[in-house]
Design a protein around this motif. Sequence first.
Motif, PDB file in Angstrom:
ATOM      1  N   GLU A 176       0.806  -1.215   0.000  1.00 57.38           N
ATOM      2  CA  GLU A 176       0.000   0.000   0.000  1.00 57.38           C
ATOM      3  C   GLU A 176       0.843   1.271   0.000  1.00 57.38           C
ATOM      4  O   GLU A 176       0.300   2.380   0.008  1.00 57.38           O
ATOM      5  CB  GLU A 176      -0.990  -0.037   1.160  1.00 57.38           C
ATOM      6  CG  GLU A 176      -1.984  -1.185   0.989  1.00 57.38           C
ATOM      7  CD  GLU A 176      -3.197  -1.084   1.879  1.00 57.38           C
ATOM      8  OE1 GLU A 176      -3.305  -0.110   2.640  1.00 57.38           O
ATOM      9  OE2 GLU A 176      -4.050  -1.992   1.790  1.00 57.38           O
ATOM     10  N   ARG A 201       2.395  -1.271  -8.864  1.00 55.67           N
ATOM     11  CA  ARG A 201       2.883  -2.514  -8.300  1.00 55.67           C
ATOM     12  C   ARG A 201       3.302  -3.537  -9.351  1.00 55.67           C
ATOM     13  O   ARG A 201       3.974  -4.510  -9.030  1.00 55.67           O
ATOM     14  CB  ARG A 201       1.797  -3.136  -7.406  1.00 55.67           C
ATOM     15  CG  ARG A 201       1.323  -2.227  -6.299  1.00 55.67           C
ATOM     16  CD  ARG A 201       0.157  -2.831  -5.554  1.00 55.67           C
ATOM     17  NE  ARG A 201      -0.416  -1.912  -4.577  1.00 55.67           N
ATOM     18  CZ  ARG A 201      -1.509  -2.151  -3.874  1.00 55.67           C
ATOM     19  NH1 ARG A 201      -2.161  -3.291  -4.054  1.00 55.67           N
ATOM     20  NH2 ARG A 201      -1.964  -1.269  -3.015  1.00 55.67           N
ATOM     21  N   GLY A 244      -0.742  -8.758  -3.991  1.00 52.56           N
ATOM     22  CA  GLY A 244      -1.047  -7.666  -4.912  1.00 52.56           C
ATOM     23  C   GLY A 244      -1.718  -8.109  -6.192  1.00 52.56           C
ATOM     24  O   GLY A 244      -2.344  -7.291  -6.887  1.00 52.56           O
ATOM     25  N   PRO A 249      -6.076  -7.662  -5.958  1.00 55.41           N
ATOM     26  CA  PRO A 249      -6.713  -6.380  -6.298  1.00 55.41           C
ATOM     27  C   PRO A 249      -6.389  -5.909  -7.709  1.00 55.41           C
ATOM     28  O   PRO A 249      -7.187  -5.168  -8.310  1.00 55.41           O
ATOM     29  CB  PRO A 249      -6.160  -5.419  -5.243  1.00 55.41           C
ATOM     30  CG  PRO A 249      -4.947  -6.070  -4.690  1.00 55.41           C
ATOM     31  CD  PRO A 249      -5.170  -7.540  -4.808  1.00 55.41           C
ATOM     32  N   TRP A 250      -5.252  -6.306  -8.252  1.00 54.57           N
ATOM     33  CA  TRP A 250      -4.906  -5.933  -9.628  1.00 54.57           C
ATOM     34  C   TRP A 250      -5.902  -6.555 -10.604  1.00 54.57           C
ATOM     35  O   TRP A 250      -6.513  -5.864 -11.419  1.00 54.57           O
ATOM     36  CB  TRP A 250      -3.470  -6.376  -9.914  1.00 54.57           C
ATOM     37  CG  TRP A 250      -2.985  -6.149 -11.328  1.00 54.57           C
ATOM     38  CD1 TRP A 250      -3.582  -5.387 -12.300  1.00 54.57           C
ATOM     39  CD2 TRP A 250      -1.788  -6.674 -11.910  1.00 54.57           C
ATOM     40  NE1 TRP A 250      -2.833  -5.421 -13.451  1.00 54.57           N
ATOM     41  CE2 TRP A 250      -1.731  -6.190 -13.241  1.00 54.57           C
ATOM     42  CE3 TRP A 250      -0.771  -7.499 -11.440  1.00 54.57           C
ATOM     43  CZ2 TRP A 250      -0.690  -6.521 -14.105  1.00 54.57           C
ATOM     44  CZ3 TRP A 250       0.267  -7.822 -12.290  1.00 54.57           C
ATOM     45  CH2 TRP A 250       0.314  -7.342 -13.609  1.00 54.57           C
ATOM     46  N   ASN A 262     -10.346  -6.236 -10.693  1.00 54.14           N
ATOM     47  CA  ASN A 262     -11.041  -5.205 -11.464  1.00 54.14           C
ATOM     48  C   ASN A 262     -11.675  -5.753 -12.738  1.00 54.14           C
ATOM     49  O   ASN A 262     -12.605  -5.146 -13.277  1.00 54.14           O
ATOM     50  CB  ASN A 262     -10.064  -4.084 -11.846  1.00 54.14           C
ATOM     51  CG  ASN A 262      -9.647  -3.249 -10.649  1.00 54.14           C
ATOM     52  OD1 ASN A 262     -10.453  -2.551 -10.044  1.00 54.14           O
ATOM     53  ND2 ASN A 262      -8.376  -3.331 -10.289  1.00 54.14           N
ATOM     54  N   GLU A 321      -3.233  -1.717 -15.114  1.00 50.18           N
ATOM     55  CA  GLU A 321      -3.224  -1.601 -13.664  1.00 50.18           C
ATOM     56  C   GLU A 321      -4.026  -0.367 -13.265  1.00 50.18           C
ATOM     57  O   GLU A 321      -3.691   0.756 -13.651  1.00 50.18           O
ATOM     58  CB  GLU A 321      -1.786  -1.494 -13.145  1.00 50.18           C
ATOM     59  CG  GLU A 321      -1.650  -1.627 -11.650  1.00 50.18           C
ATOM     60  CD  GLU A 321      -0.186  -1.610 -11.219  1.00 50.18           C
ATOM     61  OE1 GLU A 321       0.101  -2.102 -10.108  1.00 50.18           O
ATOM     62  OE2 GLU A 321       0.657  -1.107 -11.974  1.00 50.18           O
ATOM     63  N   TYR A 371      -5.396   1.769  -6.838  1.00 46.83           N
ATOM     64  CA  TYR A 371      -5.824   0.934  -5.718  1.00 46.83           C
ATOM     65  C   TYR A 371      -6.406   1.822  -4.623  1.00 46.83           C
ATOM     66  O   TYR A 371      -5.664   2.611  -4.004  1.00 46.83           O
ATOM     67  CB  TYR A 371      -4.639   0.141  -5.157  1.00 46.83           C
ATOM     68  CG  TYR A 371      -3.957  -0.727  -6.190  1.00 46.83           C
ATOM     69  CD1 TYR A 371      -4.493  -1.954  -6.560  1.00 46.83           C
ATOM     70  CD2 TYR A 371      -2.773  -0.313  -6.802  1.00 46.83           C
ATOM     71  CE1 TYR A 371      -3.867  -2.758  -7.508  1.00 46.83           C
ATOM     72  CE2 TYR A 371      -2.139  -1.110  -7.748  1.00 46.83           C
ATOM     73  CZ  TYR A 371      -2.686  -2.321  -8.096  1.00 46.83           C
ATOM     74  OH  TYR A 371      -2.074  -3.114  -9.039  1.00 46.83           O
ATOM     75  N   LYS A 404     -13.878  -2.941  -1.196  1.00 42.74           N
ATOM     76  CA  LYS A 404     -13.029  -2.400  -2.254  1.00 42.74           C
ATOM     77  C   LYS A 404     -11.834  -1.635  -1.684  1.00 42.74           C
ATOM     78  O   LYS A 404     -10.751  -1.643  -2.265  1.00 42.74           O
ATOM     79  CB  LYS A 404     -13.855  -1.489  -3.162  1.00 42.74           C
ATOM     80  CG  LYS A 404     -14.893  -2.223  -3.988  1.00 42.74           C
ATOM     81  CD  LYS A 404     -15.622  -1.288  -4.941  1.00 42.74           C
ATOM     82  CE  LYS A 404     -16.625  -2.054  -5.792  1.00 42.74           C
ATOM     83  NZ  LYS A 404     -17.359  -1.163  -6.733  1.00 42.74           N
ATOM     84  N   SER A 409      -5.821  -5.118  -0.672  1.00 46.70           N
ATOM     85  CA  SER A 409      -4.598  -5.899  -0.459  1.00 46.70           C
ATOM     86  C   SER A 409      -4.424  -6.273   1.013  1.00 46.70           C
ATOM     87  O   SER A 409      -3.879  -7.334   1.329  1.00 46.70           O
ATOM     88  CB  SER A 409      -3.365  -5.131  -0.958  1.00 46.70           C
ATOM     89  OG  SER A 409      -3.228  -3.905  -0.276  1.00 46.70           O
TER      90      SER A 409
END
Length: 454
Positions: A83, A88, A141, A144-145, A148, A217, A220, A362, A366
């Motif tokens: 974070e 990332r 990581g 969350p990548w 989406n 990407e 986040y 949301k 991570s």
Amino acid sequence: MLRHIGIAGQVRNLYGWREEHQRGRMIILLDALLTAVFNVFITGIFYTGFLTMYEIDLVSVGIITFIPPLASTFHMFSPMILERIRRRKPVLIAAKIYFYSMYIIATNLMPLVVTDPHQRVIWFCIILFLAYAVYSLFSDGFTPWFYNFYPSEPKDRAAFISYNQIFSSATSSAVLLLTGLLVTAVGSRQNTFILVFRYFAFVLVLVDVFFQAHAKEYPYPVRAKRINLREVFTLSRQHKKFMACLYLMFIWNYISNLNNGLWNYYLLNTVHFPYSTISTASALYPLILFTVSPMWRRILARQSWIRTFAIGVLIWVPTEIYFFFLSPATKWMYYPGALAQHFLSVGLNLSYANVFYMNLPKENASTHTSFQALFCNLCAFLGLMTGTLLCNWIGDWTWQIGAITITAVQYTTILRAVFMLPLGLYLMKHWRNFTPESEIEAVELQQKKPNVRK
């Protein structure tokens, strides 16, 4: 939404290369396909074969197997690193290459230098610990990548998950069948082929990360306040239904790992199945997956993700009891039992694949992913340790039932059944505690409709 447009139309709507979200889903599919192939060579029956070719015994296999989840406790530090990183992608790609370099290349080369079996066990543990400990700091990581790109509508998501499983399982099983037949056919040279396959797996890893690097990407969402170590353990607990789903995942990881690694060792070295027999049984899975996936999706639409999982768990219990009696004298039991578990695995895998995402917040995704990964791995470690200690405690003691010889590993199937039964019953009764309100309403509305196949 994907309604009545056929499989080809659904696939065209889900996957593509021009539109960003379609391209993201295509990359997820390519990752699933490539992972399915290289995992054939570096996990499962071939991984057990790789260890046994270096004189690693049953208990040592168990010890090596529970090193990865133990090292994965480093997930707790992941949010404090991730974070703070806005872009990332380069870090995640580098971490993945490092992990597989250690997991494949380093473990392939180490036995050439270390010849004593006991020393090899120690070095396997060291290499795997370093691989998983470092990768755990970054691997969260990926969720969350790529999350989406998941479809938001439940039916579209079920179709997306189902097709990914069908395509990847078909690929994995075809490769497993061919390599199993090849390794069995080459006889005394099978160890060489296993090593060659592992090097080829590393090449496929590089191809996989090449495609993943092409996925867009997105930003986040995180809080302005930096995450500290305490919040890794407390942030997820603020979301009641999300936490309920995590508890389910923790329990399932414990149960699933009670005989992980031990069962393959038992099939190879006690029942004395050749690689081709085990790989052929696994290769039948995509055929069953393709055949019964529509049925499981209809069950899911009427019963919810959680109750579908519970149905699979409850019906799975008798299969564990069934496999308790699999021995060198009852080899004929293997294929019927494997086919029954394949049928149930379709429903279990489909429903379980969405458990983590059902209520995933949301913001600070991570951090939630790290919490989930940390305790899933910890529970997996406890499951592996339980199974290994049980086998070590029972040792070489056997129980004869007619022509059937009961050894230590078979007791782990009974233990799995004992834990699965109350879990399935609880989920059937309390499924609403895990399910978002919007989906509860949709399920209840669906149940009021006539159960007519269109």
